[in-house]
Design an enzyme around this catalytic site. Structure first.
Site, PDB file in Angstrom:
ATOM      1  N   LYS A   1      -1.191  -1.419  -4.047  1.00  0.00           N
ATOM      2  CA  LYS A   1      -2.206  -0.386  -4.220  1.00  0.00           C
ATOM      3  C   LYS A   1      -1.501   0.957  -4.167  1.00  0.00           C
ATOM      4  O   LYS A   1      -0.826   1.271  -3.179  1.00  0.00           O
ATOM      5  CB  LYS A   1      -3.269  -0.466  -3.118  1.00  0.00           C
ATOM      6  CG  LYS A   1      -4.304   0.648  -3.216  1.00  0.00           C
ATOM      7  CD  LYS A   1      -5.217   0.685  -2.007  1.00  0.00           C
ATOM      8  CE  LYS A   1      -6.211   1.835  -2.094  1.00  0.00           C
ATOM      9  NZ  LYS A   1      -7.030   1.965  -0.868  1.00  0.00           N
TER      10      LYS A   1
ATOM     11  N   TYR B   1       0.853  -1.187   0.000  1.00  0.00           N
ATOM     12  CA  TYR B   1       0.000   0.000   0.000  1.00  0.00           C
ATOM     13  C   TYR B   1       0.888   1.236   0.000  1.00  0.00           C
ATOM     14  O   TYR B   1       1.591   1.491   0.971  1.00  0.00           O
ATOM     15  CB  TYR B   1      -0.899  -0.048   1.240  1.00  0.00           C
ATOM     16  CG  TYR B   1      -2.113   0.848   1.235  1.00  0.00           C
ATOM     17  CD1 TYR B   1      -2.279   1.882   0.317  1.00  0.00           C
ATOM     18  CD2 TYR B   1      -3.098   0.673   2.193  1.00  0.00           C
ATOM     19  CE1 TYR B   1      -3.403   2.684   0.338  1.00  0.00           C
ATOM     20  CE2 TYR B   1      -4.233   1.463   2.235  1.00  0.00           C
ATOM     21  CZ  TYR B   1      -4.375   2.480   1.304  1.00  0.00           C
ATOM     22  OH  TYR B   1      -5.487   3.274   1.337  1.00  0.00           O
TER      23      TYR B   1
END
Length: 290
Positions: A164, A136
């Site tokens: 992500k 992330y």
């Protein structure tokens, strides 16, 4: 290995007026979002107010959600925590409950910020779980940016298959794509460009209030119907620009409430939008309300 391509809706956690999780609404939302055509749900996402949920609440949220989904779409569970043992414990619990993948932030408060320290953090997790890890990158929230050289190293791990990217730096996003890592866009306002550039899919908070439009946009771009996709995108963009420049989670939840998805309630310390912000949001939503 999980196939996370498409729209993975970063799902809200609905609360009642007292701040308790409204599980009846949660289960209904899961049905509504699956019916809208998304390919996955992210439970306990930032949009789901993960920082303000206890570990026990997260565990129940994931168990309930995975049971309700019943294998119809992918389920990604966020198992981030500051304590290493807690991250492992949360991750193993979500895996045992049936998650398809785990979304895990880097150690974001006075933890290691150098590439070697971050690599060791994810290497430890990589050996502790048996399903895919979604890294992330959200430096505006964590103060930590995943460098391109670090991503090159991380992709060599067995479980670290996805990242992500919510930073909004489209140059870095395209550099991520060049590494061969499977990238999921997390910045609402760059979704169209990221999908056009070849990102595998999205983890999308705004899909909470426009799940049909999000699923349709992905489908149109996958079918190379770019003119129709751009026309739809122009209707979506005003609200995306608004939520990105205003209190994000309260704006997404209020937009979802206005469009019939959820309660609109936030958990403390978050606060609802001001009257002026609410009016601005409703104006930005107008192109979607016809």
């Amino acid at each position: 290995m999980a196939d996370l391509k498409g729209v993975n809706l970063a799902m809200q956690t609905p609360f009642d007026a007292e701040g308790a999780i409204d599980f009846a609404t949660y289960e209904k939302l899961i049905e509504d979002y699956i019916a809208a055509g998304v390919q996955g749900l992210v439970l306990g996402a930032g949009t789901g107010q993960h920082p303000y949920l206890t570990e026990a609440e997260c565990n129940r949220l994931y168990e309930t959600g995975i049971r309700q989904v019943a294998g119809r779409v992918n389920v990604i569970c966020q198992t981030s925590a500051l304590n290493m043992d807690e991250v492992i414990r949360r991750s193993q619990h979500a895996e045992k409950a049936g998650a398809d993948a785990l979304m895990i932030l880097p150690p974001y408060l006075e933890g290691p910020a150098d590439d070697d320290g971050l690599f060791e953090f994810y290497r430890t997790l990589d050996t502790a779980v048996g399903i895919d890890i979604v890294g992330y990158n959200i430096p505006q929230a964590t103060g930590i940016a995943v460098s391109v050289p670090l991503l090159e190293r991380l992709k060599g791990l067995k479980r670290y298959r996805w990242i992500k990217d919510s930073a909004g730096d489209f140059t870095t996003h395209q550099e991520y794509l060049q590494t061969g890592t499977d990238v999921l866009n997390g910045c609402d306002t760059t979704t169209f460009a990221a999908l056009m550039a070849g990102t595998k899919g999205v983890i999308w908070g705004a899909a909470n209030y426009m799940p049909h439009e999000a699923a349709t946009l992905y489908r149109l771009i996958a079918a190379r119907d770019f003119e129709a996709a751009l026309t739809l995108w122009q209707r979506m963009l005003p609200s995306l620009l608004f939520i990105w420049r205003n209190p994000y989670v309260p704006a997404v939840l209020r937009a979802a409430q206005l469009r019939g998805y959820g309660t609109g309630n936030v958990r403390r310390p978050l606060q609802k939008l001001t009257e002026a912000q609410d009016a601005g949001l409703q104006k930005a939503l107008a192109p979607l309300m016809g």
